[in-house]
Scaffold this motif. Structure first.
Motif: not given
Ligand SMILES: Cc1cc2nc3c(=O)[nH]c(=O)nc-3n(C[C@H](O)[C@H](O)[C@H](O)COP(=O)(O)OP(=O)(O)OC[C@H]3O[C@@H](n4cnc5c(N)ncnc54)[C@H](O)[C@@H]3O)c2cc1C
Ligand code: SF4
Ligand code: FES
Lengths: 113, 848
Positions: B27-34
């Motif tokens: 459900h595309r809850q998160w965006r990730i910054v690494v």
């Protein structure tokens, strides 16, 4: 007196033109027949019609054996038929018609009766 | 609104978190910054020592997660956490807000503070850069130190220290290993196993000093002198510290988060720190106070956090710390309670110093339950034994490890035994998958994930399948007990050239529609070597071919054939395009553009094929092998010729590849694609081998698949020049042709290949089996021996004669073949427009 059954033989091709373990199709009184020569020189003729697909192709199948019995596999869905009897070895309820075949003066002949 | 999770550290575990989260966040809850400290994306640190084989760090790279939700910032570590504002600051001064912060900073090598530890010439062993530095030092020693005296000292005799020693030896230095404990690998093996291990290691040319500390390192006329606690002095060019690791918990400490007694960010079993928005995973985490220095527990933590971020309730299951040494030829494994620390635990030992075999099982006080064990010299039974930990033993423990009675029955494993520790899959789960129809190792991999991690459980999966009564026989059919790969080797070695001879000498009966085409394919693959200039319809070979190969066209459902001329790379001149149109019109053929960038002409009757091909060959076309288990197409995008983004000539390469491999017979069809830049318009990653241009060369991806079970191709090697690329593809194809099963495409082949992608790379890049010269020669012979199969037929009256409808009535077309017109083109008559599509009657079975 017994009635003499009238057999009618149709010429197919020269025996030497048959490639061992590969079939040819022939037209016998309007019916397509697959004719095979096995590796031991024996002739077999069966209906060319593959009962599973309804297509006239058995002559184009691969010849081999299953537990020693010579066979041809339909090139469409791969069911295997016994050359001597026409019985489908993958489905006992199905078989295809066989025809008598012989060699006369080096020519293969098949009988439609 | 999407929330942001910041991941500090792009090591193996941080990367696993990204994969797991992207894979499950439907459900595309998160965006990730690494935020990554290292300048290269995550790589396989466990395989670091293999870097010495190729010095190509790309071979270690883990498959990237290409997704718009992931932002990877390389070389910009996180330096501060502001918990109140929920931001982190990076070294470049950037501030990033987080809703969740995951620390995955790993650990740093521990360097004991002995005098001289910081001299130039002292190194650690954790990154490719470390190895590069060691290599430079070793090369310097080659110039400055006389042969025979060049040496390196490894401080620490654990798993890593032994790997480092091995690497030093590969660099031309004689390695010395100093270990403070009385034996090597003290954490994993006991005294008896340690003694045998030492013998093996010394046999590899490594000098071992156990029970001694490193007291000091001193500069010594351009080299170094290492003094041990017992007075021993070692002259050396290089010192490598591998004396354990320390978790990198400084960020957490600075932010006031609690750490474990021995360091490590303190987390509970859900991997939560005391701050509800901050988590820690991998080597930097102390789960309930305990740190783990292995990758599998780290992966388990990553899975826990991915699940929790999506609202799940997973907890860290505790970890399997079983290990197996990866050094060539030295088999060491340890699992469970290897040191018999449980109360009343008994040890059952089998020690055969002559045969070089030591095995110890640790069992409960009643000798019935397996608790752990140590295996040195022969770790065959590792997979089975590891899975049995905690279970009632099927036999007397002594019998299990004696060399004669050692065969373990996989069927005796209890349902709860864990077969695959990477993915926590039990015997029970495997059994359920088998009942649901998974009957092969790739099948099990697909539905349980077992075997897709380190791969060490694959042999066990095979045994379990066998134990479940699933026939794993490799026999091709009733005529040959051999697998296709075995038959290939027989033909290659004996140079048998006919099926008859092969079946007489190595099989039974007269063959069938399974073994005949398989052998035909083998003979064709090898024809460059066995029978240069031969044709697949020569002599007896003609009788082996499937109808498609026999008529060099594709059989369709109504008994007619389709015709596909080769259009290399999908590039075609208007003149040739017109010829195709004219031929289709003149013979009344249904015409369709294929997905492989060529044109398929349907509805040709057998007796029409020669006339159609006469026209095509005269116009410069050749067979496209659409009918064969062979190379089909190399699809391409327009690349630098036209595209604004192209960085390489993708069309040129695609054409060259298609011409090189045309006609190569393989266990199954082969498809390929070449894209001119990373935008990947040619969909190369869904191909058996796909090439994607980079600024400096080409990346090669292998074993992708569209079709029934789609699979993205894996990156095999990157940034190759064209010549190396072609050589690598040569080897890949020939290795596949030699070793795959009948009708096995490259994707399942790779999944079944023991050792997987790494092994494949080893074989074809590093030549670990010493077969590359053979592979190269086989392809070279293929390229030289290629000729157009259709031209061969047109030039030979005997072959032409086979293309008749009826031998006794060659002019009469098959009366059962009829067409109707649909959308302005002919289609088979027995499917009328508007009727439901009946593919098969109710009783139809497809035999293969
Ligand atoms: C030679 C060698 C052989 C090994 N063999 C095995 C084996 O056979 N089996 C096994 O299970 N394990 C083995 N290991 C251990 C295994 O590699 C580790 O357990 C695993 O890599 C841990 O993963 P991680 O992501 O927690 O840490 P790492 O892989 O160390 O990754 C942490 C990353 O975070 C970065 N980082 C640190 N601080 C910051 C910051 N503040 N901001 C941003 N980034 C940061 C680091 O630069 C690093 O890239 C081996 C290790 C080595 C070195
Ligand atoms: S892959 Fe790149 S070069 Fe090829 S067409 Fe797409 S954008 Fe252009
Ligand atoms: S144990 Fe590693 S993949 Fe199964």
């Amino acid at each position: 007196m017994t009635a003499q059954l009238q057999r009618h033989w149709t010429a197919v091709c020269r025996y030497d033109d048959l490639v061992p373990e590969r079939g040819v199709a022939a037209l016998i009184d309007g019916v397509a027949v697959a004719v095979f020569r096995t590796h031991d020189g024996v002739l077999h003729a069966l209906s060319n019609m593959d009962p599973f697909s309804g297509v006239s192709v058995l002559s184009r199948g691969i010849v081999g054996d299953r537990e020693g019995r010579p066979t041809v596999a339909s090139p469409i869905y791969k069911q295997v038929f016994e050359l001597a009897t026409g019985a489908c070895l993958d489905d006992p309820s199905i078989s295809v018609r066989t025809f008598p075949a012989r060699v006369l003066n080096g020519v293969v002949e098949v009988c439609s009766v | 609104m999407m929330r942001t999770v910041v991941v500090a550290g792009h090591g193996m575990v941080g990367h696993r978190l990204v994969e797991a989260l992207i894979g499950r966040d439907l459900h595309r809850q998160w965006r990730i910054v690494v935020l990554a400290e290292e300048t290269r994306p995550a790589y396989d640190r466990v395989a670091l020592s293999s870097y010495v084989d190729s010095w190509d760090a790309e071979t270690l790279t883990l498959p990237a997660v290409l997704d718009d939700r992931v932002e990877l910032r390389l070389g910009d570590p996180c330096v501060r956490i502001d918990r109140r504002k929920r931001t982190v600051r990076t070294a470049s001064g950037r501030r990033v807000h987080y809703d969740a912060l995951v620390l995955a900073t790993g650990s740093a090598p521990f360097v004991p503070p002995v005098p001289g530890y910081d001299l130039p010439g002292c190194y650690v062993y954790r990154t490719p850069e470390d190895l590069d530095a060691i290599r430079v030092a070793a090369q310097r020693a080659m110039r400055t130190t006389v042969a025979g005296r060049r040496s390196g000292v490894v401080v620490g005799g654990g798993l890593l220290g032994l790997e480092a020693a091995h690497a030093l030896r590969q660099l031309g230095l004689s390695p010395h290993v100093v270990e403070i404990a009385p034996r090597l690998m003290p954490m994993q093996v006991d005294e008896g196993g340690g003694a045998l291990l030492r013998r093996f290691i010394e046999g590899l040319g490594v000098r071992v000093y156990c029970g001694r500390a490193t007291a000091a390192i001193e500069p010594d006329r351009g080299r170094m002198l290492v003094r041990l606690s017992d007075g021993t002095e070692l002259d050396t060019d290089v010192v490598v510290f591998s004396a354990g690791v320390r978790p990198r918990d400084q960020l957490a400490r600075d932010a006031g988060l609690p750490v474990g007694e021995r360091g490590g960010v303190l987390v509970d079993s859900s991997c939560h720190t005391s701050d509800a928005d901050i988590w820690a995973i991998g080597e930097c985490a102390a789960v309930e106070g305990r740190c783990y220095g292995l990758v599998a527990p780290g992966y388990a933590m990553a899975e826990v956090v991915a699940d929790r971020l999506l609202g799940g309730h997973a907890t860290f299951p505790g970890a399997d710390t079983a290990t197996k040494l990866k050094l060539l030829g030295v088999d060491v494994a340890s699992f469970g309670d290897a040191h018999a620390t449980a109360e009343g635990a008994l040890e059952v030992i089998h020690n055969d110093p002559v045969a070089g075999r030591y095995a110890k099982l640790v069992v409960s006080d009643d000798a019935r339950i397996l608790l752990g064990g140590v295996l040195v010299g022969d770790a065959e039974s590792y997979g089975t034994l590891r899975a049995m930990v905690g279970a009632v033993l099927p036999a007397d423990p002594g019998a299990l490890i004696s060399p004669s009675g050692g065969e373990l029955d996989a069927g005796a494993l209890p349902a709860t035994a864990q077969v695959c520790s990477c993915h926590a899959v039990t015997v029970e789960a495997i059994g359920a998958a088998v009942r649901d129809g998974a009957t092969t190792v790739p099948g099990l991999k697909a539905c349980t994930k077992a075997g897709t991690g380190c791969g060490s459980c694959v042999p066990m999966l095979k045994k379990l399948l066998a134990a479940q009564g699933v026939e794993q026989s490799k026999a091709l059919c009733e005529h040959f007990t051999h697998s296709r790969a075995e038959l290939f080797e027989i033909v290659a070695a004996t140079r048998i050239r006919t099926f008859s001879e092969l079946v007489t000498k190595h099989g039974t009966g007269r063959g069938c529609d399974i073994c005949k085409p398989a052998v035909a394919s083998i003979l064709a693959s090898l024809s460059g070597v066995l029978n240069p200039g031969g044709h697949i319809l020569d002599g007896e070979q003609a009788t082996l071919q499937d109808t498609n190969d026999h008529f060099l066209a594709n059989l369709q459902r109504n008994g007619t054939y389709s015709v596909v001329p080769r259009v290399p790379g999908g590039e075609i001149t208007p003149e040739k395009l017109i010829v195709l149109g004219e031929v289709a019109r003149d013979f009344g053929l249904y015409t369709k553009i294929t997905g492989g960038q060529r044109i398929d002409l349907f509805g040709a009757r057998v007796e029409q094929l020669p006339a159609i091909w006469r026209r095509l060959v005269d116009a410069g076309f050749e067979s496209g092998h659409a009918y064969g288990k062979a190379l089909r197409t190399v699809k391409s995008c327009v690349g630098t010729d036209w595209c604004r983004y192209g960085v390489q000539d993708s069309v040129g390469l695609a054409i060259a590849l298609e011409l090189r491999y045309r006609g190569l017979r393989a266990p199954h069809k082969l498809k390929s694609g070449v894209s001119g830049c990373a935008r990947e318009c040619a969909e190369a990653r869904s191909k058996d081998f796909g090439v994607i241009a980079t600024e400096t060369g080409w990346n090669l991806y292998v074993c992708g698949n569209g079709g029934f079970r789609p699979r993205h191709a894996d990156l095999l090697v990157s940034d190759l020049d064209t010549q190396t690329l072609v050589r690598t593809i040569d080897r890949f194809l020939m290795f596949y042709v030699r070793t795959a099963d009948r009708l096995q495409r490259t994707a399942p082949w790779l999944e079944e290949l023991e050792g997987g992608l790494d092994h494949l790379r080893d074989v074809i890049v590093n030549d670990s089996l010493g077969i590359c010269a053979d592979l190269d020669a086989a392809i070279a012979a293929h390229v030289v021996g290629y000729s157009d199969e259709w031209r061969g037929v047109l030039e030979d009256p005997a072959k032409l004669a086979r293309f008749t409808s009826f031998v006794n009535a060659p002019g009469v077309p098959d009366p059962t073949v009829e067409f109707v017109e649909e959308r302005g083109q002919p289609t088979p008559a027995h499917r009328r427009p508007g009727q439901p599509v009946l593919i098969a009657g109710p009783t139809l079975t497809v035999v293969r």
